[in-house]
Design a protein around this motif. Structure first.
Motif, short mmCIF file in Angstrom:
data_model
loop_
_atom_site.label_atom_id
_atom_site.label_comp_id
_atom_site.label_asym_id
_atom_site.label_seq_id
_atom_site.Cartn_x
_atom_site.Cartn_y
_atom_site.Cartn_z
N UNK A 5 34.69 18.77 35.41
CA UNK A 5 33.22 19.46 35.35
C UNK A 5 33.10 21.16 34.54
N UNK A 6 31.87 21.11 34.70
CA UNK A 6 31.89 22.24 33.65
C UNK A 6 31.51 23.25 34.34
N UNK A 7 32.29 24.24 33.77
CA UNK A 7 32.34 25.90 34.25
C UNK A 7 31.82 26.37 33.28
N UNK A 8 30.93 27.78 34.17
CA UNK A 8 30.84 28.28 33.20
C UNK A 8 31.40 30.21 33.83
N UNK A 9 30.80 31.41 32.50
CA UNK A 9 31.56 32.58 33.24
C UNK A 9 33.00 32.69 34.20
N UNK A 10 34.11 31.59 33.14
CA UNK A 10 35.23 31.63 33.84
C UNK A 10 35.82 31.63 33.04
N UNK A 11 36.47 33.13 32.78
CA UNK A 11 37.05 33.23 30.74
C UNK A 11 36.79 33.14 29.58
N UNK A 12 35.18 33.63 30.09
CA UNK A 12 35.03 33.54 28.83
C UNK A 12 34.15 35.29 28.88
N UNK A 13 34.76 36.28 29.45
CA UNK A 13 34.10 37.09 28.78
C UNK A 13 35.71 39.08 28.62
N UNK A 14 35.83 38.98 27.26
CA UNK A 14 36.76 39.81 26.80
C UNK A 14 37.06 40.53 27.96
N UNK A 15 38.01 41.26 28.40
CA UNK A 15 38.79 42.10 28.97
C UNK A 15 38.66 43.71 29.12
N UNK A 16 37.98 43.90 27.78
CA UNK A 16 38.17 45.27 26.93
C UNK A 16 36.67 45.64 27.45
N UNK A 17 35.75 44.47 28.04
CA UNK A 17 33.92 44.98 27.54
C UNK A 17 33.35 45.06 28.88
N UNK A 77 36.49 38.60 38.71
CA UNK A 77 38.09 38.73 37.37
C UNK A 77 38.15 37.99 36.64
N UNK A 78 37.80 36.56 37.11
CA UNK A 78 38.07 35.57 36.46
C UNK A 78 37.22 35.07 34.93
N UNK A 79 36.22 36.17 34.80
CA UNK A 79 34.85 36.08 34.50
C UNK A 79 35.99 36.57 32.62
N UNK A 80 36.68 37.38 32.99
CA UNK A 80 37.36 37.57 31.84
C UNK A 80 38.67 36.70 31.30
N UNK A 81 38.87 36.43 30.45
CA UNK A 81 39.72 35.90 29.64
C UNK A 81 41.18 36.27 29.89
N UNK A 82 42.45 35.99 29.88
CA UNK A 82 43.55 36.21 30.80
C UNK A 82 43.41 35.86 31.88
N UNK A 83 44.68 36.50 32.58
CA UNK A 83 44.34 36.79 33.86
C UNK A 83 44.47 35.64 34.83
N UNK A 84 44.78 34.88 34.43
CA UNK A 84 45.30 33.29 35.20
C UNK A 84 45.53 32.96 36.43
N UNK A 85 47.01 33.84 36.35
CA UNK A 85 47.74 33.74 37.65
C UNK A 85 46.82 35.20 39.08
N UNK A 86 47.55 35.65 38.00
CA UNK A 86 46.51 37.25 38.84
C UNK A 86 45.74 36.91 39.32
N UNK A 87 44.23 35.83 39.18
CA UNK A 87 43.15 36.03 40.44
C UNK A 87 43.04 34.43 40.70
N UNK A 88 44.29 33.49 40.62
CA UNK A 88 44.48 32.45 41.16
C UNK A 88 43.31 31.47 40.67
#
Length: 201
Positions: free
Chosen positions: A50-62, A29-40
């Motif tokens: 620190x650099x983070x990959x795949x954290x909020x990078x993907x569009x939710x409708x993809x 779930x955390x790969x998707x943009x948004x959802x910060x609170x829901x996914x903690x």
């Protein structure tokens, strides 16, 4: 690895700051943009630079599949290794990690050495809501250990959750979780053949 709220993000950032690492998220779930609170999802301030990959990078409708995830993993792991950084994969979705480890196309377990750390908290320490998730999570990780023979280091973090006050919690974190994990990762990196120089801060 570990159930929500046991400190996976904190540990990954602490390890990354000690070993010059970069973090690759494996939470579905955390790969998707948004959802910060829901996914903690970890906040910008908690990232400690620190650099983070795949954290909020993907569009939710993809339609982001396990295969897409594996392709991104390979790219990010190779980026980390080229820059002499330690790739740290963290998150709550064992299915993505399992797909990556076992998929014959990606051949991860044949190309890279792995060090798994499971942060666990006993059921008696957690509240009832988390207990159900913990039991399911524990069974999934035990399956990876027993059936797939994954070499998982099991860290019991009860002391952290039984303390009151920030200083006591931080001290328990350093002694119960962080220091044992630093030792585990240091031993792993010394035996790894990717020639990453260990820089402890």
């Amino acid at each position: 690895m570990g159930v929500t709220g046991t400190g996976k993000s904190r540990l990954s950032d602490d390890l990354a700051t000690h070993f010059r690492g970069e973090i690759i998220n494996s939470d579905k779930m955390q790969v998707f943009k948004g959802l910060e609170i829901v996914t903690n999802k970890i906040t910008h301030g908690e990232k400690q630079g620190v650099r983070h990959y795949l954290l909020g990078e993907i569009e939710p409708d993809s339609n982001f599949t396990g295969e897409d995830f594996c392709v991104k993993y390979i790219v990010y792991i190779e980026n980390c290794l080229k820059t002499q950084c330690v790739p740290i994969i963290v998150g709550g979705s064992n299915s993505y990690i399992e797909k990556f480890m076992d998929d014959p196309v990606f051949m991860f377990k044949y190309k890279y050495n792995s060090c798994f750390i499971w942060i666990d908290v006993e059921q008696s320490v957690l509240n009832r809501e988390l207990t159900r998730g913990l039991m399911k999570w524990s069974m999934q990780i035990q399956r990876l250990i027993n059936e797939k023979m994954w070499p998982v280091h099991h860290i019991i973090a009860n002391d952290v959750f039984e303390e009151d006050g920030k200083e006591a919690v931080d001290e328990a974190w350093r002694n119960t979780v962080l220091q044992p994990c630093l030792d585990i990762v240091k031993r792993f990196l010394k035996n790894d053949d990717h020639n990453i120089s260990i820089e402890c801060t």
